[in-house]
Each structure stands twice: as C-alpha cells, then as structure tokens.
Design a protein around this motif. Structure first.
Motif, PDB file in Angstrom:
ATOM      1  N   LEU A 129       3.036  77.844 -10.482  1.00 21.67           N
ATOM      2  CA  LEU A 129       4.068  78.192  -9.508  1.00 21.67           C
ATOM      3  C   LEU A 129       4.427  76.983  -8.635  1.00 21.67           C
ATOM      4  CD1 LEU A 129       2.911  81.745  -8.379  1.00 21.67           C
ATOM      5  CD2 LEU A 129       5.175  81.184  -9.291  1.00 21.67           C
ATOM      6  N   ALA A 130       3.425  76.217  -8.246  1.00 21.68           N
ATOM      7  CA  ALA A 130       3.696  75.016  -7.442  1.00 21.68           C
ATOM      8  C   ALA A 130       4.517  74.014  -8.231  1.00 21.68           C
ATOM      9  CB  ALA A 130       2.375  74.387  -6.986  1.00 21.68           C
ATOM     10  N   ASP A 135       9.732  71.363  -9.503  1.00 24.32           N
ATOM     11  CA  ASP A 135      10.818  71.166 -10.467  1.00 24.32           C
ATOM     12  C   ASP A 135      12.141  71.711  -9.928  1.00 24.32           C
ATOM     13  OD1 ASP A 135      11.716  70.451 -13.245  1.00 24.32           O
ATOM     14  OD2 ASP A 135      12.180  72.606 -13.275  1.00 24.32           O
ATOM     15  N   ARG A 136      12.061  72.748  -9.130  1.00 21.54           N
ATOM     16  CA  ARG A 136      13.286  73.334  -8.562  1.00 21.54           C
ATOM     17  C   ARG A 136      13.962  72.361  -7.596  1.00 21.54           C
ATOM     18  NH1 ARG A 136      14.592  78.621  -8.612  1.00 21.54           N
ATOM     19  NH2 ARG A 136      12.432  79.213  -9.095  1.00 21.54           N
ATOM     20  N   LEU A 193      16.491  77.313  -0.101  1.00 11.91           N
ATOM     21  CA  LEU A 193      16.898  77.976  -1.342  1.00 11.91           C
ATOM     22  C   LEU A 193      16.503  79.445  -1.326  1.00 11.91           C
ATOM     23  CD1 LEU A 193      15.923  75.202  -3.910  1.00 11.91           C
ATOM     24  CD2 LEU A 193      18.245  75.873  -3.238  1.00 11.91           C
ATOM     25  N   ARG A 194      15.340  79.743  -0.793  1.00 12.89           N
ATOM     26  CA  ARG A 194      14.898  81.138  -0.675  1.00 12.89           C
ATOM     27  C   ARG A 194      15.831  81.935   0.233  1.00 12.89           C
ATOM     28  NH1 ARG A 194      10.124  81.355   3.119  1.00 12.89           N
ATOM     29  NH2 ARG A 194      11.912  80.959   4.483  1.00 12.89           N
ATOM     30  N   ASP A 195      16.152  81.372   1.387  1.00 12.35           N
ATOM     31  CA  ASP A 195      17.011  82.079   2.337  1.00 12.35           C
ATOM     32  C   ASP A 195      18.412  82.266   1.767  1.00 12.35           C
ATOM     33  OD1 ASP A 195      14.823  82.055   3.969  1.00 12.35           O
ATOM     34  OD2 ASP A 195      15.550  80.444   5.274  1.00 12.35           O
ATOM     35  N   ARG A 196      18.911  81.267   1.046  1.00 13.84           N
ATOM     36  CA  ARG A 196      20.230  81.380   0.429  1.00 13.84           C
ATOM     37  C   ARG A 196      20.233  82.485  -0.626  1.00 13.84           C
ATOM     38  NH1 ARG A 196      21.842  75.947  -1.974  1.00 13.84           N
ATOM     39  NH2 ARG A 196      21.605  75.385   0.228  1.00 13.84           N
ATOM     40  N   ALA A 197      19.179  82.540  -1.415  1.00  8.87           N
ATOM     41  CA  ALA A 197      19.078  83.594  -2.427  1.00  8.87           C
ATOM     42  C   ALA A 197      19.033  84.962  -1.769  1.00  8.87           C
ATOM     43  CB  ALA A 197      17.842  83.371  -3.292  1.00  8.87           C
ATOM     44  N   ARG A 208      10.516  84.996  -5.871  1.00  8.91           N
ATOM     45  CA  ARG A 208       9.910  83.975  -6.717  1.00  8.91           C
ATOM     46  C   ARG A 208       9.748  82.657  -5.955  1.00  8.91           C
ATOM     47  NH1 ARG A 208       7.551  82.365 -11.818  1.00  8.91           N
ATOM     48  NH2 ARG A 208       7.968  80.130 -11.959  1.00  8.91           N
ATOM     49  N   ILE A 209      10.779  82.256  -5.212  1.00  5.36           N
ATOM     50  CA  ILE A 209      10.697  80.995  -4.468  1.00  5.36           C
ATOM     51  C   ILE A 209       9.641  81.090  -3.371  1.00  5.36           C
ATOM     52  CG2 ILE A 209      11.974  79.373  -3.019  1.00  5.36           C
ATOM     53  CD1 ILE A 209      14.496  80.163  -4.570  1.00  5.36           C
TER      54      ILE A 209
END
Length: 293
Positions: A129-130, A135-136, A193-197, A208-209
């Motif tokens: 996961l890390a 990679d993200r 990215l998490r908040d945007r999703a 997931r993030i």
C-alpha cells in the motif's frame, strides 16, 4: 486493580511474569496502559486469558518509538522464546523489504535475489500500500525514455516526462530513508488527492488513498530494533534508582531484555558500553522499569 500504574499511553511491548519470575506472556500494544489494563476487564469470551491473568504477579514493559518498532520487538522476542500462553512463535506479519527498481519501488522478500535496499518492514500488505501511494504521487515508471503507446498516453495525462525521473527517484529514496521533508510532501499530496476524490463522491478511491497514507506512516515510522544489514552484536544498558536494564542486540535484531538490582557504581562500567544511539532508549526504559518494579 490492574497493574497499570506507571505505564504510559505509548506504543511498546509488555510481558507478564508469575510469582516465580517465569514469563507467562509477551504482547505488544499501541497504548501500553490501555492494552495491559484490558486484561483485567471483561474476559468472559476469552477463557484462556481468564486462566492466565490470576497467575500474573508482575508486569514489565518497554516503550518503543513507534507501533512498527513494537511489532518488530515482539516478533524478535517470540522467535527467540515462546512463553506458555503465547499461541505462536514469531508474529503474523510477513517481513519484507523495498527495492527501488528502474520503474519504481517494489516490495520484495528479504532473502530474494537482488535483496532489498530499504527496510525491513513488517507486513507485506502495508508495504504494498505504501508503494502504491508513492507510485500515485511519484510515477517513476512513466518517466522512462522508451514507453509503449498506452504508457506514453498515461504519462502525457499525468503531465510526466523523462525530465522528472531524477527528482522522482531521489524523492522516493529520501522517503524510504525516512526523510522528514520529503515524507511530509508526499503525505500532503496524497491527502489532497484523497480529499479531491471524496469531494467528487469517489469514496472507494478516497478510502484506498487513506489506506496508502496510513501504510506510508507505518513504513517511515521510527524502527531500529531490526535492521536490514546486521551490524556488530552489542548490548545497551540503562540504569535508574538501583535497577540496571540490559537490552541485547544480536545479528541486527534486538531480541531480549533483562533487569536486575545494581548500584550506580556497579552499573557504570556497563553503561559505558552502550552505543550513543541507544542511550535515550535504554535510559527511558530503565526509568519505566523502576516505576513498574
């Protein structure tokens, strides 16, 4: 009353001894005081522990710098010796490493050909996961000079070029070496990215993030009780108010600790053997041992 006076709300490893001094059980905790206290709570659905707890005469504990470090220390102790009330030798998590390949970081078995550059880490799932989170934010695989059509299109969509390659690789390596600034920057990028999703109602992606953020926190947490490359064997000693505590490092792993009464004059020659990087750890835990004694 549960014997929790003196235990901090900090991560660590604990062990129970009976009246004869025999170790009954070794465990780890995210918060030592809460975890140890739970054994003196409602154990109706845990008959095995109900039989053990009345035999506990003394609690000993070691405060670790992170939950990850506590997990490693517990594993090291249980691989060396399994007390009667522990179910398994060692631990449940799989030890892994991370290798920085040309196309990005990769989770590997510690004894695989090529070996690992970073680690060791406990938990293959956490490490993967890390790596996914890295990679993200830093998609090194899209920076190669020759990309097939699909990857070339994805690189264009991500706004990534070959010019990004040195910076991406350096940042990934710095994070895996626990660089504070680089880790903070990657974590902040993942949080955005998490908040945007989440704002876009992509809650599964946001979840997931968040898992990737937590896994990143796990692998970069302080952890020195198991080392990827074994150094020289040594002991570390701490002393507090008549009690000497010894920590034993063998083959790159901290795999034992003992304590005994000692005057400061008698302890001094042992304290001088403690490597500088272990002094704070040993002194802190000698003070804890004194409180619990």
């Amino acid at each position: 009353m549960p014997p929790t006076a003196g235990l901090p709300q900090a991560p660590g490893v604990y062990r129970f001894r009976d009246a004869a001094g025999k170790v009954l059980y070794i465990g780890r905790a995210t918060q030592l005081r809460s975890r140890v206290g739970s054994y003196w709570g409602d154990l109706r659905d845990r008959p095995r522990l109900r039989r053990m707890v009345p035999q506990v005469a003394r609690v000993e504990a070691v405060v670790c710098d992170s939950v990850h470090e506590a997990a490693w220390f517990e594993r090291n102790l249980l691989e060396r010796s399994k007390p009667r009330w522990n179910r398994t030798r060692g631990g449940q998590e799989v030890p892994v490493g991370i290798r920085l390949d040309p196309d990005g970081p990769k989770v590997v078995h510690l004894h695989a050909p090529g070996a690992a550059e970073f680690g060791p880490y406990l938990g293959g799932s956490q490490a993967r996961l890390a790596v996914s989170g890295l990679d993200r934010v830093l998609p090194l695989r899209y920076t190669a000079e020759r990309l097939e059509g699909g990857l070339r299109d994805l690189a264009r969509m991500r706004g990534v070029t070959t010019l990004d390659r040195p910076a991406f690789r350096a940042t990934i390596a710095a994070v895996l070496r626990r660089g504070v600034d680089e880790t903070h920057a990657v974590r902040e990028s993942l949080a955005l990215l998490r908040d945007r999703a989440s704002q876009n109602l992509a809650f599964e992606l946001a979840g997931r993030i968040q898992q990737e953020i937590e896994a990143l926190d796990w692998i970069v947490a302080d952890q020195k009780v198991s080392q990827l490359v074994a150094g020289a064997d040594h002991d570390a000693y701490g002393w507090s108010d008549g009690l000497l505590v010894r920590f034993r490092m063998r083959a790159g792993r901290l795999d034992g600790w003992e304590q005994r009464p000692s005057s400061h004059a008698s302890a001094q020659r042992w304290l001088e053997l403690t490597p500088p990087e272990w002094r704070a750890f040993a002194d802190r835990n000698a003070e804890l041992a004194r409180r619990l004694h």
